[in-house]
Design a protein around this motif. Structure first.
Motif, mmCIF file in Angstrom:
data_model
loop_
_atom_site.group_PDB
_atom_site.id
_atom_site.type_symbol
_atom_site.label_atom_id
_atom_site.label_comp_id
_atom_site.label_asym_id
_atom_site.label_seq_id
_atom_site.Cartn_x
_atom_site.Cartn_y
_atom_site.Cartn_z
ATOM 1 N N PRO A 252 0.817 -1.211 0.000
ATOM 2 C CA PRO A 252 0.000 0.000 0.000
ATOM 3 C C PRO A 252 0.852 1.263 0.000
ATOM 4 N N VAL A 253 0.402 2.248 -0.731
ATOM 5 C CA VAL A 253 0.969 3.594 -0.633
ATOM 6 C C VAL A 253 -0.244 4.517 -0.537
ATOM 7 N N ASP A 254 -0.675 4.729 0.708
ATOM 8 C CA ASP A 254 -1.978 5.359 0.941
ATOM 9 C C ASP A 254 -1.987 6.262 2.172
ATOM 10 N N GLY A 255 -0.810 6.717 2.607
ATOM 11 C CA GLY A 255 -0.766 7.564 3.779
ATOM 12 C C GLY A 255 -1.159 6.845 5.050
ATOM 13 N N GLY A 256 -1.169 5.503 5.008
ATOM 14 C CA GLY A 256 -1.531 4.724 6.187
ATOM 15 C C GLY A 256 -3.000 4.423 6.325
ATOM 16 N N GLN A 257 -3.794 4.750 5.309
ATOM 17 C CA GLN A 257 -5.246 4.526 5.389
ATOM 18 C C GLN A 257 -5.588 3.058 5.684
ATOM 19 N N HIS A 258 -4.769 2.129 5.189
ATOM 20 C CA HIS A 258 -5.069 0.708 5.331
ATOM 21 C C HIS A 258 -5.068 0.232 6.789
ATOM 22 N N VAL A 259 -4.451 0.979 7.704
ATOM 23 C CA VAL A 259 -4.389 0.526 9.093
ATOM 24 C C VAL A 259 -5.765 0.533 9.767
ATOM 25 N N HIS A 260 -6.707 1.254 9.172
ATOM 26 C CA HIS A 260 -8.038 1.331 9.767
ATOM 27 C C HIS A 260 -8.926 0.157 9.382
ATOM 28 N N GLY A 261 -8.448 -0.671 8.433
ATOM 29 C CA GLY A 261 -9.198 -1.848 8.059
ATOM 30 C C GLY A 261 -10.501 -1.540 7.339
#
Length: 261
Positions: A252-261
């Motif tokens: 992922p390259v998304d500013g960390g958005q993926h950590v929220h599931g």
């Protein structure tokens, strides 16, 4: 201590084929720019004569060495493209696949309502074409190489309005892992890059995409959405020797958005 004069991400001498430039704001264009900044030689494709007028000015600004048509739905055109790679360069070091398509009536409806024909087209253009490119690139990557494709987190969980492309991108990510396993013994690596939402022409086909961008910015720990330059920076690293022991990933390259599931 002796420090090498060569930068860590050094693509000088590497030859790369970029498939999917639509205009200067497209993900493929951002990646091509990063490849060139790191010293790579680049070739690029355009979909058809109509899109050629949009692609060639971008290619010229990026100092692309040559361009060729590539509509994966046209019989023989993909094979002709890789024959051109052989003729022009005699080999290939990396490939970026950044194309996707689904008929509007299937994309804008529920997954359970999509037609068999629409599903087949979406899978063929967005997923199977990457498998075909891997097969055609394999004999050209005699010293190893890297195959990249572009996915989205709608492959892992339901994203409102992403619809049919969710299952299709999930298939693309799975195909990437199998390609990495099968071609790894030849030194060929494969990755799927998963950017957060970016306002590209392709994204405009997704219903209520502006809402998706707003949610992404609100969820990202960094509080910002990403752009094509962010994706390009990751792509350049992945095709470099600095990433030679990394393969088969969905990054992922998304500013960390993926950590929220």
């Amino acid at each position: 201590m002796i420090i090498s004069a060569s930068p860590l991400v050094d693509l000088r001498g590497k030859r790369g084929l970029v498939v999917g430039i639509a205009n200067e704001s497209s993900i493929a264009a951002g990646c091509a720019k990063a490849f060139r900044q790191c010293g790579a030689r680049i070739a690029a494709t355009y979909l058809n004569e109509k899109s050629k007028d949009w692609v060639l000015p971008v290619a010229d600004r990026l100092d692309v060495e040559w361009t060729a048509p590539c509509d994966v739905r046209e019989p023989g055109q993909l094979e002709a493209l890789f024959e051109e790679v052989r003729t022009q360069w005699g080999g290939l070091d990396f490939l970026l696949h950044s194309i996707a398509f689904a008929p509007k009536e299937d994309l804008h409806g529920r997954v359970v309502d999509c037609s068999a024909e629409g599903f087949a087209v979406a899978m063929d253009v967005s997923c199977h074409s990457f498998i075909r490119m891997a097969k055609l690139a394999e004999p050209l990557m005699t010293d190893g190489g890297t195959l990249l494709c572009v996915t989205f987190y709608g492959s892992e969980r339901v994203v409102e309005h992403y619809n049919l492309m969710g299952p299709v991108k999930a298939a693309l990510e799975s195909a990437t892992r199998y390609i990495a396993a099968e071609l790894g013994p030849k030194g060929i690596r494969a990755h799927a890059i998963s950017p957060g939402p970016i306002a590209t022409r392709a994204a405009s086909g997704i219903s209520r995409f502006d809402e998706l961008l707003e949610r992404a910015a609100a969820q990202a720990p960094q509080g910002e959405t990403v752009d094509v330059e962010d994706v390009g920076a990751l792509a350049a690293f992945l095709v470099s020797n600095a990433a030679k022991r990394i393969t088969g990933t969905v990054i992922p390259v998304d500013g960390g958005q993926h950590v929220h599931g």
